[in-house]
Design an enzyme around this catalytic site. Structure first.
Site, PDB file in Angstrom:
ATOM      1  N   LYS A 112       0.817  -1.210   0.000  1.00 27.67           N
ATOM      2  CA  LYS A 112       0.000   0.000   0.000  1.00 27.67           C
ATOM      3  C   LYS A 112       0.858   1.270   0.000  1.00 27.67           C
ATOM      4  CE  LYS A 112      -1.192   1.061   3.994  1.00 27.67           C
ATOM      5  NZ  LYS A 112      -1.600   1.795   5.190  1.00 27.67           N
ATOM      6  N   THR A 113       1.825   1.291   0.903  1.00 28.68           N
ATOM      7  CA  THR A 113       2.683   2.471   0.998  1.00 28.68           C
ATOM      8  C   THR A 113       3.471   2.661  -0.286  1.00 28.68           C
ATOM      9  OG1 THR A 113       2.888   1.951   3.339  1.00 28.68           O
ATOM     10  CG2 THR A 113       4.385   3.610   2.447  1.00 28.68           C
ATOM     11  N   ASP A 162      -4.399   8.050   2.982  1.00 30.57           N
ATOM     12  CA  ASP A 162      -3.992   6.728   3.454  1.00 30.57           C
ATOM     13  C   ASP A 162      -5.003   6.248   4.500  1.00 30.57           C
ATOM     14  OD1 ASP A 162      -2.435   4.507   3.894  1.00 30.57           O
ATOM     15  OD2 ASP A 162      -1.120   5.512   5.329  1.00 30.57           O
ATOM     16  N   GLU A 163      -5.143   4.948   4.664  1.00 34.66           N
ATOM     17  CA  GLU A 163      -6.032   4.384   5.690  1.00 34.66           C
ATOM     18  C   GLU A 163      -7.434   5.003   5.608  1.00 34.66           C
ATOM     19  OE1 GLU A 163      -4.820   1.964   7.323  1.00 34.66           O
ATOM     20  OE2 GLU A 163      -2.771   2.330   8.007  1.00 34.66           O
ATOM     21  N   GLN A 166      -9.461  -3.663   7.734  1.00 35.75           N
ATOM     22  CA  GLN A 166      -8.595  -3.116   8.778  1.00 35.75           C
ATOM     23  C   GLN A 166      -9.177  -1.858   9.409  1.00 35.75           C
ATOM     24  OE1 GLN A 166      -4.203  -3.495   8.228  1.00 35.75           O
ATOM     25  NE2 GLN A 166      -4.752  -4.053   6.137  1.00 35.75           N
ATOM     26  N   ARG A 200       0.130  -9.015  11.088  1.00 33.34           N
ATOM     27  CA  ARG A 200       1.417  -8.345  11.329  1.00 33.34           C
ATOM     28  C   ARG A 200       2.571  -9.334  11.184  1.00 33.34           C
ATOM     29  NH1 ARG A 200       0.079  -4.414   9.556  1.00 33.34           N
ATOM     30  NH2 ARG A 200      -1.818  -5.584   9.156  1.00 33.34           N
TER      31      ARG A 200
END
Length: 749
Positions: free
Chosen positions: A34-35, A220-221, A251, A608
DNA sequence: TTCCGAAGGTTTTTT
DNA sequence: ACCTTCGGAA
């Protein structure tokens, strides 16, 4: 060369990066890069000259994420990347509001209140308004007001929708709270967004200005945005709608803070003609970890159907550690880490996650005893400590003398003989004169104050006033040093002469180092262009969190909440406290929507892990003053058994599990709500047989057992019963007597 | 009026 | 176990 950054992207990633005009929704699963997409897309926009770097705005939720993105953009674009505006929603709003403070009725040097500051003010307002006893509690009022602001409800609108007596009271509190904030020239966190949005709403030319300033926006997010943030994105993107939102509905874990998962679910509807790209290849975890995560989250009804895949087939099985109590759990985690360290792992490969901060205690104790270096992220922030808040309150007053609540915090610290009565007089007369309490301090006679209180007020006024005139001339750290000296804060701590006071004194000194570190950071980041100021430091303190300063180069095991771990990855992940009621956390008000969020939270925790996942639960847990027998988390039953290796750990407690997970119970939320059942378990404490067998049943003479120190041995005699039972065991090295309560015994058969 | 010790309520997660 | 609040002493 310009296209180098397109290499190393998979095809949906590349498609997202290369999409320039019009709205874009990137559904980015955990660990799907994503980043990378965001940073590369920014680079691409600049590289093909669709816009200059300073015309791109990227908003995130944490300073850490913003900082990392900036680093990565600079890595691709070189120094030009420095001009990309990458910041959090809150700090972006704060900086815009500084420039247009007067447009929303504030002065430029406004203070930003954190949650504790805001709660203190709400308490004062409740006292002043004399709302009926305990109706509502300050915490409830704060919560409701915060949510109202999230939804852009001002006090008037809130009053209109008040459904009952309590909400009417909250409306009164809200109105007065807001008035006081304004008088204090202070914003709370929610105000930063609220005021920003209403400012754009009321000033079309300003709105247009920012629409033109940032023709490209990335968020983002996005799944964690609330209504105010949604409106901000909408306003800023304007008619161009060059807005790229990246997120993962699975998420979404900030519903309790007003985040609306529908923002991402309805994005296609809100921005017609938008392009949707799904990133479903996971580059982080083993297939085993992903399978477990998928099984947990796919039970949710409110989600976009999708499944991550990976080329990393198989992977180590998931350890499910059934532990006697919380100490056993901590010891089990520690033992696992120790083993990993004896192999090829380093402390930084491990993270220990928990649902609530309170759980960190026993984990911390065990790691400390084992001599394993660890860092705790979250919990009480350095800047939340009493002594630090005191000094910060003083510093705020230097910048913003209207900040009456900061004044009230420190007016009698150190003790100046100023009690409630004197303070009450000061406030009352100041209000009558229409001046700030701070100004009133200089003429105590007019407030009917004489003698020592009058003298002390004048003295304090003199110190603060004197220092504030020095601010333009003296370095911020030097201001702080002089302040601390002149108010005698360290002297006060010294007189206490306790070890606690010594620690506090160290913290105060540490604060000065913090200011210096801040100054160096600003110098470095802006290469001398920006001048670090005290006001800048205070804003930074208000908006920074623990996770922002955490870095993975730390040679330590990391302990944090699942929330704090979002966006991070680790070789080995421990998810602790997987017990019904704790994770998922269940309270009176928990409903189906909350349960889905708990499930997503579990999904975040599991994903994670890069290589190894360890899940744990304790059969007996101490919480607050109480202790409970627990049931396993329902999430554990969603993970296919063939992925699990079940292990039992009893270092301290008397709880013994059978070889398998205790069977699931019915999880009827409605039933719980109706009956008001908030207990973690419906069993009486001290009923270990519920978990299979009692100690007495289990530890029969002749059994082979394993002891953590002495190894494998055979029980040859026993005396006493229950946890106090003493066993005589013949080990390879000789015969030992052990007390069950203290021995780490595992039954081998 | 202020200060000090005892009692009481309290904690989910956080920008 | 921690911080705020309340009641009594100086």
């Amino acid at each position: 060369m310009a296209e180098d950054y397109l290499k190393g992207l998979n095809s949906p990633q590349r498609e997202a990066v290369c999409h320039i005009e019009g709205p874009l929704l990137v559904l980015a699963g955990a660990g799907s890069g994503k980043t990378k997409v965001i940073t590369h897309r920014i680079a691409h926009i600049v590289a093909i000259r669709a816009a200059r770097a300073d015309q791109i705005l990227g908003v995130t939720f944490t300073n850490k994420a913003a900082g990392e993105m900036k680093d990565r953009v600079i890595k691709i674009l070189g120094l030009a990347g420095r001009h990309v505006r990458l910041s959090t929603f809150h700090s972006f709003c704060a900086s815009v509001l500084r420039q247009h403070a007067e447009a929303v009725g504030y002065k430029r040097d406004f203070t930003i209140y954190d949650e504790a500051d805001s709660l203190a003010l709400i308490k004062r307002v409740i006292r002043e308004l004399k709302t009926p006893e305990g109706q509502p509690s300050p915490g409830t009022a704060q919560n409701k007001i915060s949510h109202a602001k999230d939804k852009l409800f001002d006090p008037g609108k809130f009053a209109d929708t008040a459904a009952d007596f309590i909400e009417e009271n909250i409306a009164r509190i809200y109105k007065e709270y807001q008035a006081q904030l304004n008088r204090n020239n202070a914003f709370d966190f929610d105000d930063l967004l609220f005021s920003m949005v209403t400012m754009l709403e009321n000033n079309p030319q300003l709105k247009e200005y920012y629409q033109n300033k940032f023709p490209f926006i990335l968020v983002d997010e996005y799944q964690d945005t609330n209504f105010a943030q949604y409106m901000l994105v909408k306003y800023l993107s304007g008619p161009r709608k060059n807005v790229c939102v990246v997120g993962d509905d699975d998420q979404s874990i900030y519903g309790w803070r007003g985040a609306d998962i529908n923002n991402i679910l309805n994005f296609e509807h809100d921005f017609p003609g938008c392009k949707v790209i799904a990133l479903e290849q996971n580059y982080r975890s083993t297939a085993t970890v992903l399978e477990a995560a998928h099984k947990v989250v796919s039970k949710n009804l409110k989600r976009k159907s999708k499944k991550l895949f990976t080329v990393r087939q198989g992977g180590e099985n998931i350890s499910l550690m059934l532990c006697g109590d919380d100490r056993d759990e901590a010891a089990a985690v520690t033992a696992k880490i120790k083993f990993g360290l004896s192999q090829d792992k380093t402390p930084a490969d491990f993270v220990v996650l928990y649902r609530t901060n309170a759980q960190s205690r026993s984990l911390e104790d065990a790691l400390r005893d084992a001599g394993i270096p660890y860092v705790i992220v979250g919990g009480t922030r350095f800047y939340d400590r009493k002594e630090i808040k005191d000094v910060i309150a003083y510093l705020r007053l230097l910048i913003n003398p209207d900040d009456t609540d900061s004044l009230l915090r420190i007016i009698n610290i150190p003790k100046r003989g100023l009690g409630d009565v004197s303070i009450e007089k000061l406030l009352k007369i100041a209000a009558r004169h229409g001046i700030s309490a701070f100004e009133m301090m200089n003429k105590p006679e007019e407030a009917d104050l004489k003698g020592k209180p009058a003298l002390e007020l004048k003295k304090l006024y003199g110190i603060l006033n004197g220092l504030s005139t020095e601010i333009p001339k003296i370095r911020p750290d030097e201001i702080a040093v002089r302040l601390i000296e002149q108010i005698g804060y360290l002297k006060m701590l010294d007189l206490e002469n306790t070890p606690e006071a010594d620690v506090r004194a160290d913290n105060v000194r540490e604060l000065v180092s913090g200011i210096i570190a801040y100054m160096e950071r600003i110098d470095e980041e802006s290469e001398g262009e920006e001048k670090p100021t005290l006001a800048g430091f205070l804003e930074n303190v208000a908006l920074i969190t623990d996770i922002d300063t955490w870095n993975d180069k730390e040679k330590s095991v990391t302990l944090m909440t699942v929330h704090a771990a979002k966006g991070l990855e680790f070789d080995t992940v421990f998810v602790t406290g997987l017990e019904d009621g704790l994770f998922p956390l269940i309270r009176e008000s928990t409903d189906q929507k909350d349960m889905e969020e708990e499930r997503r939270l579990c999904y975040v925790a599991i994903t994670r892990a890069k290589n190894k996942l360890c899940l744990s639960m304790a059969g007996f847990r101490r919480r607050y003053n109480n202790s409970y027998n627990t049931e396993p988390s329902q999430f554990l039953f969603d993970i296919p058994e063939n992925l699990l290796d079940i292990e039992r750990f009893n270092f301290y407690s008397e709880f013994f599990y059978g070889p398998t997970l205790p069977p699931p119970k019915s999880y009827d939320l409605d039933f719980r709500r109706k009956t008001g059942d908030r207990r973690l378990s419906d069993k009486e404490p001290n009923a270990p047989e519920q978990f299979g067998q009692t100690v007495d049943d289990l530890l029969k003479v002749g059994l082979t057992v394993s002891h953590h120190k002495f190894g494998v041995g055979k029980i040859i005699a026993r005396e006493g019963k229950g946890e106090d039972m003493i066993l005589t065991i013949r080990f390879g090295g000789g015969t030992k007597k052990v007390i069950v309560r203290y021995a780490a015994l595992e039954v081998l058969g």
